[in-house]
Design a protein around this motif. Sequence first.
Motif, PDB file in Angstrom:
ATOM      1  N   ALA A 193     -16.856 -28.526 -82.687  1.00 53.03           N
ATOM      2  CA  ALA A 193     -18.130 -28.401 -82.934  1.00 53.03           C
ATOM      3  C   ALA A 193     -18.387 -27.241 -82.077  1.00 53.03           C
ATOM      4  O   ALA A 193     -19.853 -27.076 -82.092  1.00 53.03           O
ATOM      5  CB  ALA A 193     -18.132 -29.799 -82.079  1.00 53.03           C
ATOM      6  N   GLN A 194     -17.760 -26.939 -80.647  1.00 51.69           N
ATOM      7  CA  GLN A 194     -17.930 -25.929 -80.023  1.00 51.69           C
ATOM      8  C   GLN A 194     -18.255 -24.425 -80.685  1.00 51.69           C
ATOM      9  O   GLN A 194     -19.063 -23.790 -79.991  1.00 51.69           O
ATOM     10  CB  GLN A 194     -17.287 -25.628 -78.540  1.00 51.69           C
ATOM     11  CG  GLN A 194     -16.947 -26.884 -77.965  1.00 51.69           C
ATOM     12  CD  GLN A 194     -15.947 -26.084 -77.414  1.00 51.69           C
ATOM     13  OE1 GLN A 194     -14.769 -25.873 -77.190  1.00 51.69           O
ATOM     14  NE2 GLN A 194     -15.605 -26.615 -75.743  1.00 51.69           N
ATOM     15  N   GLU A 195     -17.284 -24.614 -81.962  1.00 53.99           N
ATOM     16  CA  GLU A 195     -18.009 -23.008 -82.295  1.00 53.99           C
ATOM     17  C   GLU A 195     -19.435 -22.803 -83.176  1.00 53.99           C
ATOM     18  O   GLU A 195     -20.623 -22.460 -83.992  1.00 53.99           O
ATOM     19  CB  GLU A 195     -17.165 -22.935 -83.335  1.00 53.99           C
ATOM     20  CG  GLU A 195     -15.468 -22.263 -83.012  1.00 53.99           C
ATOM     21  CD  GLU A 195     -15.758 -21.385 -82.698  1.00 53.99           C
ATOM     22  OE1 GLU A 195     -16.467 -20.123 -83.038  1.00 53.99           O
ATOM     23  OE2 GLU A 195     -14.963 -21.024 -81.169  1.00 53.99           O
ATOM     24  N   LEU A 196     -19.189 -24.619 -83.968  1.00 48.85           N
ATOM     25  CA  LEU A 196     -21.032 -24.525 -84.563  1.00 48.85           C
ATOM     26  C   LEU A 196     -22.146 -24.921 -84.001  1.00 48.85           C
ATOM     27  O   LEU A 196     -23.267 -24.054 -84.430  1.00 48.85           O
ATOM     28  CB  LEU A 196     -20.543 -25.634 -85.571  1.00 48.85           C
ATOM     29  CG  LEU A 196     -19.320 -25.311 -86.717  1.00 48.85           C
ATOM     30  CD1 LEU A 196     -18.917 -27.524 -87.387  1.00 48.85           C
ATOM     31  CD2 LEU A 196     -19.540 -24.765 -87.316  1.00 48.85           C
ATOM     32  N   ASN A 203     -24.177 -34.973 -81.650  1.00 45.96           N
ATOM     33  CA  ASN A 203     -23.539 -36.216 -81.995  1.00 45.96           C
ATOM     34  C   ASN A 203     -22.770 -37.945 -82.720  1.00 45.96           C
ATOM     35  O   ASN A 203     -22.081 -38.436 -81.669  1.00 45.96           O
ATOM     36  CB  ASN A 203     -24.991 -36.201 -82.701  1.00 45.96           C
ATOM     37  CG  ASN A 203     -26.464 -36.797 -81.579  1.00 45.96           C
ATOM     38  OD1 ASN A 203     -26.373 -36.159 -80.765  1.00 45.96           O
ATOM     39  ND2 ASN A 203     -27.750 -36.403 -82.550  1.00 45.96           N
ATOM     40  N   ARG A 204     -22.676 -37.000 -83.810  1.00 44.67           N
ATOM     41  CA  ARG A 204     -20.892 -37.244 -84.458  1.00 44.67           C
ATOM     42  C   ARG A 204     -20.291 -37.421 -83.600  1.00 44.67           C
ATOM     43  O   ARG A 204     -19.223 -38.186 -83.559  1.00 44.67           O
ATOM     44  CB  ARG A 204     -20.967 -36.301 -85.348  1.00 44.67           C
ATOM     45  CG  ARG A 204     -21.865 -37.263 -86.561  1.00 44.67           C
ATOM     46  CD  ARG A 204     -21.486 -35.940 -88.447  1.00 44.67           C
ATOM     47  NE  ARG A 204     -20.182 -36.466 -88.620  1.00 44.67           N
ATOM     48  CZ  ARG A 204     -19.687 -35.967 -89.674  1.00 44.67           C
ATOM     49  NH1 ARG A 204     -20.433 -34.647 -90.092  1.00 44.67           N
ATOM     50  NH2 ARG A 204     -18.499 -35.553 -90.424  1.00 44.67           N
ATOM     51  N   LEU A 205     -19.330 -36.538 -82.974  1.00 45.49           N
ATOM     52  CA  LEU A 205     -17.972 -36.168 -81.772  1.00 45.49           C
ATOM     53  C   LEU A 205     -18.729 -37.228 -81.133  1.00 45.49           C
ATOM     54  O   LEU A 205     -17.334 -37.567 -80.203  1.00 45.49           O
ATOM     55  CB  LEU A 205     -18.362 -35.177 -81.804  1.00 45.49           C
ATOM     56  CG  LEU A 205     -17.500 -34.113 -80.380  1.00 45.49           C
ATOM     57  CD1 LEU A 205     -16.075 -34.853 -81.360  1.00 45.49           C
ATOM     58  CD2 LEU A 205     -17.459 -33.137 -79.684  1.00 45.49           C
ATOM     59  N   GLY A 206     -19.607 -37.024 -80.214  1.00 44.14           N
ATOM     60  CA  GLY A 206     -20.099 -38.345 -79.164  1.00 44.14           C
ATOM     61  C   GLY A 206     -19.326 -39.632 -79.636  1.00 44.14           C
ATOM     62  O   GLY A 206     -19.100 -40.719 -79.163  1.00 44.14           O
ATOM     63  N   LEU A 207     -20.453 -39.819 -81.144  1.00 49.61           N
ATOM     64  CA  LEU A 207     -19.748 -41.617 -81.215  1.00 49.61           C
ATOM     65  C   LEU A 207     -18.443 -41.137 -81.866  1.00 49.61           C
ATOM     66  O   LEU A 207     -17.851 -42.439 -81.027  1.00 49.61           O
ATOM     67  CB  LEU A 207     -20.802 -41.626 -82.805  1.00 49.61           C
ATOM     68  CG  LEU A 207     -21.923 -41.400 -82.952  1.00 49.61           C
ATOM     69  CD1 LEU A 207     -22.427 -41.593 -84.502  1.00 49.61           C
ATOM     70  CD2 LEU A 207     -22.571 -42.801 -81.942  1.00 49.61           C
ATOM     71  N   VAL A 221     -20.972 -34.933 -74.300  1.00 49.31           N
ATOM     72  CA  VAL A 221     -21.438 -34.587 -75.238  1.00 49.31           C
ATOM     73  C   VAL A 221     -22.843 -34.946 -75.069  1.00 49.31           C
ATOM     74  O   VAL A 221     -23.959 -34.284 -75.022  1.00 49.31           O
ATOM     75  CB  VAL A 221     -20.960 -35.447 -76.571  1.00 49.31           C
ATOM     76  CG1 VAL A 221     -22.526 -35.190 -77.867  1.00 49.31           C
ATOM     77  CG2 VAL A 221     -20.308 -34.796 -77.781  1.00 49.31           C
ATOM     78  N   TYR A 222     -23.149 -35.909 -74.343  1.00 52.16           N
ATOM     79  CA  TYR A 222     -24.582 -36.399 -73.380  1.00 52.16           C
ATOM     80  C   TYR A 222     -24.788 -34.844 -72.888  1.00 52.16           C
ATOM     81  O   TYR A 222     -26.159 -35.217 -73.152  1.00 52.16           O
ATOM     82  CB  TYR A 222     -24.421 -37.827 -73.084  1.00 52.16           C
ATOM     83  CG  TYR A 222     -23.653 -39.217 -73.569  1.00 52.16           C
ATOM     84  CD1 TYR A 222     -23.818 -38.988 -74.845  1.00 52.16           C
ATOM     85  CD2 TYR A 222     -23.288 -40.393 -73.231  1.00 52.16           C
ATOM     86  CE1 TYR A 222     -23.655 -40.119 -76.072  1.00 52.16           C
ATOM     87  CE2 TYR A 222     -22.889 -41.060 -73.940  1.00 52.16           C
ATOM     88  CZ  TYR A 222     -23.470 -40.883 -75.159  1.00 52.16           C
ATOM     89  OH  TYR A 222     -23.118 -42.503 -75.864  1.00 52.16           O
ATOM     90  N   GLN A 223     -24.364 -34.916 -71.932  1.00 48.79           N
ATOM     91  CA  GLN A 223     -24.995 -32.935 -70.493  1.00 48.79           C
ATOM     92  C   GLN A 223     -25.184 -32.260 -71.904  1.00 48.79           C
ATOM     93  O   GLN A 223     -26.751 -31.735 -71.868  1.00 48.79           O
ATOM     94  CB  GLN A 223     -23.963 -33.288 -70.110  1.00 48.79           C
ATOM     95  CG  GLN A 223     -23.340 -34.467 -68.700  1.00 48.79           C
ATOM     96  CD  GLN A 223     -22.616 -33.436 -68.187  1.00 48.79           C
ATOM     97  OE1 GLN A 223     -21.279 -32.481 -68.568  1.00 48.79           O
ATOM     98  NE2 GLN A 223     -22.277 -34.894 -66.696  1.00 48.79           N
ATOM     99  N   LYS A 224     -24.189 -32.507 -72.956  1.00 49.07           N
ATOM    100  CA  LYS A 224     -25.035 -31.181 -73.807  1.00 49.07           C
ATOM    101  C   LYS A 224     -25.557 -31.328 -75.044  1.00 49.07           C
ATOM    102  O   LYS A 224     -26.273 -30.463 -74.899  1.00 49.07           O
ATOM    103  CB  LYS A 224     -23.301 -31.260 -75.359  1.00 49.07           C
ATOM    104  CG  LYS A 224     -23.607 -29.913 -75.846  1.00 49.07           C
ATOM    105  CD  LYS A 224     -23.338 -28.320 -74.470  1.00 49.07           C
ATOM    106  CE  LYS A 224     -23.166 -26.888 -76.621  1.00 49.07           C
ATOM    107  NZ  LYS A 224     -22.851 -25.484 -75.187  1.00 49.07           N
TER     108      LYS A 224
END
Length: 311
Positions: A193-196, A203-207, A221-224
């Motif tokens: 996700a950091q690369e993309l 959002n998907r990572l956070g879920l 993730v929420y901060q990002k």
Amino acid sequence: MYDLTARKTVDEVSVAGGVRYVVWSQNGVYVAFMSKHNVLLAGKNLEYYHSFHENIRVKSGAWDENGVFVYSTLSHVKYCLPNGDSGIIHSLANPIYITRVHKQIMYYIDREQKVGKQRLNCSEYLFKLALHKRNFNDVKLWISNGRLCGNAVIGYLKSKGFPEVALHFVEDQQTRFNLALEYGHIEEAMTAAQELDERSCWNRLGLEALRQGNQQIVEMVYQKTKNFDALSFLYLITGNITKLRKMLKIAEMRGDVMSRFHNALMLGQVEERVKIMAEMGQVPLAALTARAHRLTEYMEKLEEFHGFPVG
């Protein structure tokens, strides 16, 4: 299987279509029974492993030193493993009769009765065999040197329950992210996700992180994604009052009245709520809130500055 001394049948196995050829492995551990259109693999005591049906005629076969059965049909050279995996090695222009397979070389006789030999590309079945035996060093070796590629190999690794091996195999970051997320490898998913760096991926990572209870990644993730409301609620349910107070200050700096009010509500700061409602012109609500919580000082100020009869 017949015991000559005792003159009785010890074990037996049923083969569809009748048996034409029987081929034992060199160490006597495996045996293959070939009929017109079927190949059946069994153990040394005729314990059934797997059977394979062919639409065209099965002509011959031999075991290699790794315990893999290599056989020929009218048009292909194929392989099958005792665990049930099978596949095509290459196609044939003319039928052949395999006599031996050793060190990735196939020895055969053609229909003109000429003896020949051919090097086989065994990367695919040696990779599957290494995976079955959990020899992961060999698996990585075959992946890197065996020119294995495509979604078929990725799908095979997924179906066999080895997503972590598939992650080593895949280079495309989107595929890596989807694969890691599908199997719950949250750290690998975060790296991809950091690369993309796309909002949908975050959002998907956070879920998924929330489902796993990984508080640190959820917070990141929420901060990002600047999901301030969700971030405040996360701090509330985890009891992080210090950061919740910071969220109140951030909301005030951002000029977000609703976020500021929600943070005050979650913090239990009645004075702040009264102050916000008064600033927004909701003097009656501010006064009622102050009166409900017996905030005499605020009641007097509201009456003094806004001319609202609080009593």
